[in-house]
Design a protein around this motif. Structure first.
Motif, PDB file in Angstrom:
ATOM      1  N   GLY A   4      20.873  67.354  36.790  1.00 30.56           N
ATOM      2  CA  GLY A   4      22.243  68.033  36.732  1.00 30.56           C
ATOM      3  C   GLY A   4      23.123  67.023  35.861  1.00 30.56           C
ATOM      4  O   GLY A   4      23.939  67.348  35.001  1.00 30.56           O
ATOM      5  N   LEU A   5      22.942  65.783  35.845  1.00 28.93           N
ATOM      6  CA  LEU A   5      23.709  64.806  35.076  1.00 28.93           C
ATOM      7  C   LEU A   5      23.178  64.975  33.393  1.00 28.93           C
ATOM      8  O   LEU A   5      24.206  64.792  32.656  1.00 28.93           O
ATOM      9  N   ALA A   6      21.931  64.901  33.294  1.00 28.88           N
ATOM     10  CA  ALA A   6      21.452  65.056  32.022  1.00 28.88           C
ATOM     11  C   ALA A   6      21.912  66.406  31.251  1.00 28.88           C
ATOM     12  O   ALA A   6      22.636  66.507  29.980  1.00 28.88           O
ATOM     13  N   THR A   7      21.901  67.497  32.058  1.00 31.44           N
ATOM     14  CA  THR A   7      22.278  68.862  31.432  1.00 31.44           C
ATOM     15  C   THR A   7      23.941  68.767  31.499  1.00 31.44           C
ATOM     16  O   THR A   7      24.455  69.428  30.620  1.00 31.44           O
ATOM     17  N   GLY A   8      24.627  67.795  32.276  1.00 30.70           N
ATOM     18  CA  GLY A   8      26.179  67.889  32.313  1.00 30.70           C
ATOM     19  C   GLY A   8      26.682  67.344  30.827  1.00 30.70           C
ATOM     20  O   GLY A   8      27.470  67.601  30.249  1.00 30.70           O
ATOM     21  N   LEU A   9      25.700  66.220  30.676  1.00 28.63           N
ATOM     22  CA  LEU A   9      25.925  65.521  29.310  1.00 28.63           C
ATOM     23  C   LEU A   9      25.690  66.333  28.041  1.00 28.63           C
ATOM     24  O   LEU A   9      26.663  66.378  27.140  1.00 28.63           O
ATOM     25  N   ALA A  10      24.707  66.967  28.120  1.00 26.67           N
ATOM     26  CA  ALA A  10      24.203  68.199  27.067  1.00 26.67           C
ATOM     27  C   ALA A  10      25.484  69.202  26.914  1.00 26.67           C
ATOM     28  O   ALA A  10      25.667  69.493  25.861  1.00 26.67           O
ATOM     29  N   THR A  11      25.712  69.497  28.008  1.00 24.78           N
ATOM     30  CA  THR A  11      26.604  70.733  27.997  1.00 24.78           C
ATOM     31  C   THR A  11      28.154  70.141  27.547  1.00 24.78           C
ATOM     32  O   THR A  11      29.121  70.902  27.003  1.00 24.78           O
ATOM     33  N   MET A  12      28.600  68.917  28.020  1.00 25.29           N
ATOM     34  CA  MET A  12      29.703  68.249  27.579  1.00 25.29           C
ATOM     35  C   MET A  12      29.795  67.911  26.014  1.00 25.29           C
ATOM     36  O   MET A  12      30.748  68.407  25.486  1.00 25.29           O
ATOM     37  N   SER A  13      28.537  67.811  25.556  1.00 26.13           N
ATOM     38  CA  SER A  13      28.281  67.337  24.010  1.00 26.13           C
ATOM     39  C   SER A  13      28.582  68.931  23.386  1.00 26.13           C
ATOM     40  O   SER A  13      29.419  68.805  22.432  1.00 26.13           O
ATOM     41  N   GLN A  14      28.086  69.848  23.886  1.00 24.81           N
ATOM     42  CA  GLN A  14      28.304  71.198  23.279  1.00 24.81           C
ATOM     43  C   GLN A  14      29.529  71.699  23.425  1.00 24.81           C
ATOM     44  O   GLN A  14      30.369  71.928  22.404  1.00 24.81           O
ATOM     45  N   GLN A  15      30.510  71.773  24.665  1.00 23.89           N
ATOM     46  CA  GLN A  15      31.857  72.141  24.730  1.00 23.89           C
ATOM     47  C   GLN A  15      32.659  71.332  23.843  1.00 23.89           C
ATOM     48  O   GLN A  15      33.764  71.664  23.160  1.00 23.89           O
ATOM     49  N   VAL A  16      32.694  70.126  23.871  1.00 25.28           N
ATOM     50  CA  VAL A  16      33.214  69.183  23.335  1.00 25.28           C
ATOM     51  C   VAL A  16      33.222  69.375  21.675  1.00 25.28           C
ATOM     52  O   VAL A  16      34.240  69.274  21.051  1.00 25.28           O
ATOM     53  N   GLY A  17      31.901  69.648  21.433  1.00 25.08           N
ATOM     54  CA  GLY A  17      31.763  69.988  19.930  1.00 25.08           C
ATOM     55  C   GLY A  17      32.641  71.152  19.449  1.00 25.08           C
ATOM     56  O   GLY A  17      33.175  71.207  18.449  1.00 25.08           O
ATOM     57  N   ILE A  18      32.229  72.352  20.444  1.00 23.77           N
ATOM     58  CA  ILE A  18      33.007  73.615  19.931  1.00 23.77           C
ATOM     59  C   ILE A  18      34.492  73.238  19.794  1.00 23.77           C
ATOM     60  O   ILE A  18      35.157  73.717  18.846  1.00 23.77           O
ATOM     61  N   THR A  19      35.106  72.390  20.701  1.00 23.28           N
ATOM     62  CA  THR A  19      36.483  72.262  20.645  1.00 23.28           C
ATOM     63  C   THR A  19      37.123  71.372  19.506  1.00 23.28           C
ATOM     64  O   THR A  19      38.200  71.296  19.051  1.00 23.28           O
ATOM     65  N   LEU A  20      36.130  70.234  19.280  1.00 21.94           N
ATOM     66  CA  LEU A  20      36.443  69.245  18.395  1.00 21.94           C
ATOM     67  C   LEU A  20      36.392  69.682  16.693  1.00 21.94           C
ATOM     68  O   LEU A  20      37.429  69.417  15.964  1.00 21.94           O
ATOM     69  N   GLY A  21      35.526  70.622  16.457  1.00 23.38           N
ATOM     70  CA  GLY A  21      35.377  70.869  15.308  1.00 23.38           C
ATOM     71  C   GLY A  21      36.461  71.512  14.629  1.00 23.38           C
ATOM     72  O   GLY A  21      36.834  71.278  13.387  1.00 23.38           O
ATOM     73  N   ILE A  22      36.923  72.426  15.201  1.00 25.30           N
ATOM     74  CA  ILE A  22      38.104  73.428  14.587  1.00 25.30           C
ATOM     75  C   ILE A  22      39.283  72.609  14.102  1.00 25.30           C
ATOM     76  O   ILE A  22      39.949  72.646  13.012  1.00 25.30           O
ATOM     77  N   PRO A  23      39.904  71.689  15.141  1.00 21.96           N
ATOM     78  CA  PRO A  23      41.233  70.746  14.729  1.00 21.96           C
ATOM     79  C   PRO A  23      40.716  69.723  13.763  1.00 21.96           C
ATOM     80  O   PRO A  23      41.649  69.686  12.690  1.00 21.96           O
ATOM     81  N   ILE A  24      39.424  69.404  13.598  1.00 20.97           N
ATOM     82  CA  ILE A  24      39.087  68.565  12.563  1.00 20.97           C
ATOM     83  C   ILE A  24      39.362  69.321  11.093  1.00 20.97           C
ATOM     84  O   ILE A  24      40.022  68.699  10.170  1.00 20.97           O
ATOM     85  N   MET A  25      38.569  70.364  11.107  1.00 20.58           N
ATOM     86  CA  MET A  25      38.489  71.149   9.866  1.00 20.58           C
ATOM     87  C   MET A  25      39.992  71.938   9.516  1.00 20.58           C
ATOM     88  O   MET A  25      40.354  71.932   8.178  1.00 20.58           O
ATOM     89  N   SER A  26      40.406  72.368  10.512  1.00 13.55           N
ATOM     90  CA  SER A  26      42.009  72.747  10.233  1.00 13.55           C
ATOM     91  C   SER A  26      42.993  71.657   9.672  1.00 13.55           C
ATOM     92  O   SER A  26      43.726  72.006   8.812  1.00 13.55           O
ATOM     93  N   ALA A  27      42.724  70.506  10.238  1.00  9.37           N
ATOM     94  CA  ALA A  27      43.373  69.397   9.624  1.00  9.37           C
ATOM     95  C   ALA A  27      43.419  69.135   8.256  1.00  9.37           C
ATOM     96  O   ALA A  27      44.168  68.625   7.575  1.00  9.37           O
ATOM     97  N   LEU A  28      41.920  69.250   7.757  1.00 11.14           N
ATOM     98  CA  LEU A  28      41.604  69.075   6.629  1.00 11.14           C
ATOM     99  C   LEU A  28      42.158  69.904   5.499  1.00 11.14           C
ATOM    100  O   LEU A  28      42.481  69.827   4.427  1.00 11.14           O
ATOM    101  N   VAL A  29      42.085  71.251   6.040  1.00 12.98           N
ATOM    102  CA  VAL A  29      42.667  72.341   5.272  1.00 12.98           C
ATOM    103  C   VAL A  29      44.082  72.082   5.188  1.00 12.98           C
ATOM    104  O   VAL A  29      44.645  72.283   4.040  1.00 12.98           O
ATOM    105  N   ALA A  30      44.641  71.851   6.098  1.00 12.27           N
ATOM    106  CA  ALA A  30      46.271  71.528   6.178  1.00 12.27           C
ATOM    107  C   ALA A  30      46.440  70.552   5.224  1.00 12.27           C
ATOM    108  O   ALA A  30      47.660  70.631   4.564  1.00 12.27           O
TER     109      ALA A  30
END
Length: 463
Positions: A388-414
């Protein structure tokens, strides 16, 4: 597989796919939703942000809770919350009700996703079968994000955005009818106490980090509120790390984070999701704001990328058996970079769309192969009580990644648009080209770091 194992797979993959769809299904329809429910333009992003905050911020906590109090129990509770919150969202007529529904949907996602993944890893033993199952799971999770963009455009144009919520209700009912009869309960038999200080600091730390990144993407990276919340988030995560080294039963064992496969596997997974989901965002801007495609036309273009992710999920386990998880991640990210870099030369000519579709298909295949390798690395060689801990870490990486990418790229475009002085199609294209080049560079950098620093002896070819 036995009939029961197939049912287990159906239930868990259906739930995971549906939750992945929820990350993107409303994005295309946000202006319509705002007009129907009464959101002002500046507050419209909170329909997506409120969901992402809770989904990413609480996932590590609920991953550990599932270890201690039962993965099946938490999975079923999360599906009940998903059904009820989706019904409320579909019927919402005011901004407050819609936001509350999205917050509860995010909490349900944080419950169900790590519980479903840990139920998968404990139901199927380490080896080729688990790799194949994780490949299917990874394919559906990544395809779900793309499918959400397609489905959102179709629903907004042909039916109503409210069906984006009502579909979840139907899925939740089906899962809740089948799941109790086929899922077996699993938990840590010793039932240690929950590390409350660690849970509080890591949850609020992640919430602050995700909010700060989202805020920076919406405004600028110099925004005081964005920088302040990022600083608070970083401080809370530092305090969390100090707590975990001192408490008797830590939320996250320091030992598990010192495993090369867990640490570098999650870094690779984080960057795989950062790059691919943000590329979907950049291509959406190119298709709609530069070439003038409708939301439905743009959404349908992503069907090719979705097909690539499914192929990648099927090929990933085969590559793992031949190359090992580490090399699968490295090769996947390098091929993804090779497919992404030519997109930095997109033009105003619509004839580029054919090449774009071919390259996004190849990139989707490669990205999913890397994601399957990450999932296998991040969950292998661990006892069932830590899944559960290992999959929680993996899921956190996935969901933070989904959330993280768009702000970074939109800031570069802006930033590029600000430098050029106006938002013409040509200037927007210049900003998109710069961001796409950075996206490809992140793939290469991650592949190099994993290749250099992940200890290969920790991961076998049969994992």
């Amino acid at each position: 597989m036995t009939s029961r194992e197939r049912l287990v797979l159906f239930v868990l993959l259906t739930a995971s796919f549906t939750l992945a769809v929820d990350f993107s299904i409303l994005n295309v329809a946000l202006p319509v939703i705002g007009a129907d429910v009464g959101f002002s333009l500046e507050h419209l992003q909170w329909i997506a942000t409120s969901f992402a905050l809770c989904a990413a911020g609480f996932t590590l906590l609920f991953g550990r809770v599932s270890d201690l109090y039962g993965r099946r129990r938490l999975f079923l509770l999360g599906m009940i919350l998903l059904g009820l919150s989706s019904l409320a969202g579909g019927l919402a007529t005011t901004p407050v009700v819609l936001l509350l529904a999205r917050i509860v949907q995010g909490l349900a996602t944080a419950m169900v996703t790590p519980a479903a993944l840990s139920l998968l890893t404990t139901a199927f033993p380490e080896g080729p079968v688990r790799a194949r199952v994780l490949g299917l799971n990874g394919a559906l999770m990544a395809a779900g994000f793309t499918t959400g963009a397609i489905l959102g455009g179709v629903l907004a144009d042909l039916l109503s955005w409210r069906w984006a919520f009502f579909i979840n209700v139907a899925v939740a009912v089906i899962v809740l009818v089948i799941a109790p009869g086929v899922l077996k309960e699993s938990r840590n038999p010793s039932r240690p106490r929950l590390d409350v200080p660690g849970a509080v600091t890591v949850t609020f730390g992640l919430l602050a980090i995700v909010y700060g990144l989202t805020r920076a993407g919406e405004t600028t990276w110099g925004d005081p509120l964005a920088l302040g919340t990022l600083g608070v988030g970083g401080l809370l995560l530092l305090i969390f790390w100090m707590i975990e080294q001192r408490v008797k039963t830590p939320l996250v064992s320091v030992g598990i984070l010192k495993r090369s496969t867990v640490a570098w596997g999650n870094i690779a997974g984080l960057m795989a999701f950062v790059t691919e989901t943000s590329l979907v965002f950049l291509i959406t801007l190119y298709l709609q704001n530069v070439l003038g495609f409708t939301p439905l036309q743009a959404g349908l273009c992503f069907a090719v990328l979705g097909a690539g992710t499914v192929v990648g999920g099927i090929l990933g386990p085969k590559l793992i058996n031949r190359l090992g998880p580490k090399n699968t991640v490295v090769v996947g990210l390098l091929v993804q970079a090779a497919a992404t870099l030519p997109l930095a030369f997109l033009s105003l000519d619509r004839s580029w769309v054919v090449l774009l579709l071919v390259l996004t298909f190849v990139g989707g295949v490669a990205n999913l192969a890397a994601i399957v390798g990450f999932m296998v690395m991040a969950t292998s060689g661990l006892p069932d009580e830590e899944q559960g801990l290992a999959t929680g870490l993996a899921t956190m990486s996935q969901q933070v990644g989904i959330t993280l990418g768009i702000p970074i790229m939109s800031a570069l475009v802006a930033a590029r648009l600000n430098a050029l002085g106006s938002e013409t199609p040509q200037n927007l294209l210049s900003g998109l080209s710069s961001a796409i080049a950075v996206n490809a560079g992140l793939c290469i950098l991650t592949a190099v770091l994993v290749g250099l620093f992940l200890r290969t002896k920790a991961v076998g070819h049969g994992a």
